[in-house]
Scaffold this active site. Structure first.
Site, PDB file in Angstrom:
ATOM      1  N   ILE A  58       7.812   1.290   5.359  1.00 35.42           N
ATOM      2  CA  ILE A  58       7.768   2.741   5.570  1.00 35.42           C
ATOM      3  C   ILE A  58       7.526   2.939   7.069  1.00 35.42           C
ATOM      4  CG2 ILE A  58       5.291   2.806   5.003  1.00 35.42           C
ATOM      5  CD1 ILE A  58       5.631   5.626   3.979  1.00 35.42           C
ATOM      6  N   SER A  59       8.267   3.864   7.669  1.00 35.49           N
ATOM      7  CA  SER A  59       8.147   4.094   9.119  1.00 35.49           C
ATOM      8  C   SER A  59       6.789   4.682   9.455  1.00 35.49           C
ATOM      9  CB  SER A  59       9.230   5.067   9.590  1.00 35.49           C
ATOM     10  OG  SER A  59      10.495   4.636   9.172  1.00 35.49           O
ATOM     11  N   LYS A  60       6.345   4.438  10.696  1.00 33.29           N
ATOM     12  CA  LYS A  60       5.056   5.008  11.086  1.00 33.29           C
ATOM     13  C   LYS A  60       5.171   6.527  11.252  1.00 33.29           C
ATOM     14  CE  LYS A  60       3.885   3.774  15.447  1.00 33.29           C
ATOM     15  NZ  LYS A  60       3.582   2.832  16.541  1.00 33.29           N
ATOM     16  N   PRO A  61       4.102   7.238  10.941  1.00 31.89           N
ATOM     17  CA  PRO A  61       4.174   8.705  10.957  1.00 31.89           C
ATOM     18  C   PRO A  61       4.680   9.285  12.279  1.00 31.89           C
ATOM     19  CG  PRO A  61       2.161   8.013   9.878  1.00 31.89           C
ATOM     20  CD  PRO A  61       2.810   6.754  10.399  1.00 31.89           C
TER      21      PRO A  61
ATOM     22  N   ARG B 161       1.169  10.820   1.776  1.00 31.98           N
ATOM     23  CA  ARG B 161       1.787   9.537   2.147  1.00 31.98           C
ATOM     24  C   ARG B 161       1.205   8.374   1.351  1.00 31.98           C
ATOM     25  NH1 ARG B 161       1.484   5.654   6.772  1.00 31.98           N
ATOM     26  NH2 ARG B 161       3.600   5.090   7.385  1.00 31.98           N
TER      27      ARG B 161
END
Ligand code: SAH
Length: 296
Positions: free
Chosen positions: A136-139, A110
């Site tokens: 970017i979206s959170k994991p 990432r």
């Protein structure tokens, strides 16, 4: 008009037009992940007892190590698989248990998708800016949405996400994760510089079969339809008709959508069945807005 309500709502679907709630194939409703609190001591115990160490595939590891040398500041240890393992274990402790998703997330570096200035936060459970006002979206949200996709009828039958449409490539991280579980990923982005940057990163990493498209994802991507899985990384007031039209029988769509009269978004799942579309509404989320048109 007869007294019985039609099974499938007319699309584009808005939340205030949704009738009966949620027929969710997978059993129990879950707590929103963001609210899950794990006591550190318990977390340590679970981590110690849980998943075996996952190793990235050789070709991903190789490309990743090479790319890391060029991109990441040295001495941060981010090129180590262990740092991703720790992220994956935290996701597991937080209730995300789909092995295929966790394995894929353990393999995708990432930090390579993130601005070098923010790279130390790459494996925290947080969304991060990627430029052009996007994130970017959170994991945990990536894992949750893909886990929901894997519970779709076709995905369960195939043991794979099958043919996937992703709306909102962004930096390309989620497309890379999806590609490790799919026959093919078509990922559409409306902001050209993001599309270009994602392309160069994915070319370097040689992940799974991903095709990046510069276009307006509100139109889906008809040439490769129908899709077994559709996932949106941006949310509007309604689900575009094109997405529903391009969803295969047995396919599943997962998208954020704004609740009527509020700024709050929720995750919406739509399954295409023999009898029409069946929707369910899940936890609150926070995504960038779905916009039409292109940014060159
Ligand atoms: N999955 C991405 C998250 C990107 S954020 C990642 O891993 O980084 C959401 C993205 O959706 C943004 O890049 C935004 O430009 C894009 N987006 C918003 N509306 C869109 C549309 N109509 N078509 C394609 N992309 C869109």
């Amino acid at each position: 008009m007869s007294g019985s309500a039609p099974r499938a709502p007319k699309f584009p679907l808005r939340l205030d037009q949704m009738t009966a709630p949620a027929r969710l194939p997978a059993a129990a409703p879950r707590k929103p992940i963001a609210k899950t609190v794990v006591k550190p001591a318990l977390a340590r115990t679970l981590v110690a007892n849980q998943r075996p160490v996952l190793r990235p595939q050789a070709h991903v590891q190789h490309a990743h190590t090479e790319a890391t040398r060029r991109v990441a500041p040295s001495g941060l240890g981010l090129d180590s698989a262990d740092v991703r393992q720790r992220m994956v274990r935290r996701l597991h402790v937080a209730g995300l248990h789909a092995d295929a998703v966790l394995d894929a997330m353990a393999r995708v570096p990432r930090h390579l998708f993130i601005d070098p200035a923010l790279v130390t936060q790459a494996y925290e459970d947080t969304s991060l800016p990627i430029g052009h006002g996007q994130t970017i979206s959170k994991p945990s949200v990536v894992a949750r949405m893909i886990e929901l996709l894997l519970q779709g009828s076709n995905a369960r039958a195939k043991g794979s996400l099958g043919r996937v449409l992703e709306v909102g490539t962004g930096c390309g991280y989620q497309a890379a994760v999806l590609s490790l579980m799919a026959r093919q990923v078509i990922s559409v982005e409306r902001v050209r510089p993001l599309h270009d940057k994602a392309r160069s990163m994915l070319d370097r990493l040689h992940v799974g079969p991903v095709r990046l498209v510069y276009g307006d994802g509100m139109l889906g991507h008809a040439p490769n339809a129908p899709y077994d899985s559709i996932i949106a990384a941006a949310g509007g007031d309604a689900l575009p008709q094109a997405w529903l039209d391009q969803l295969a029988l047995g396919g599943r769509l997962v998208s954020p959508m704004r609740q009527p009269g509020s700024a709050q978004q929720v995750l919406v799942v739509v399954d295409r069945t023999e009898r029409g579309c069946v929707h369910s509404v899940h936890e609150s989320v926070s995504f960038v807005p779905l916009k039409s048109g292109l940014v060159g």
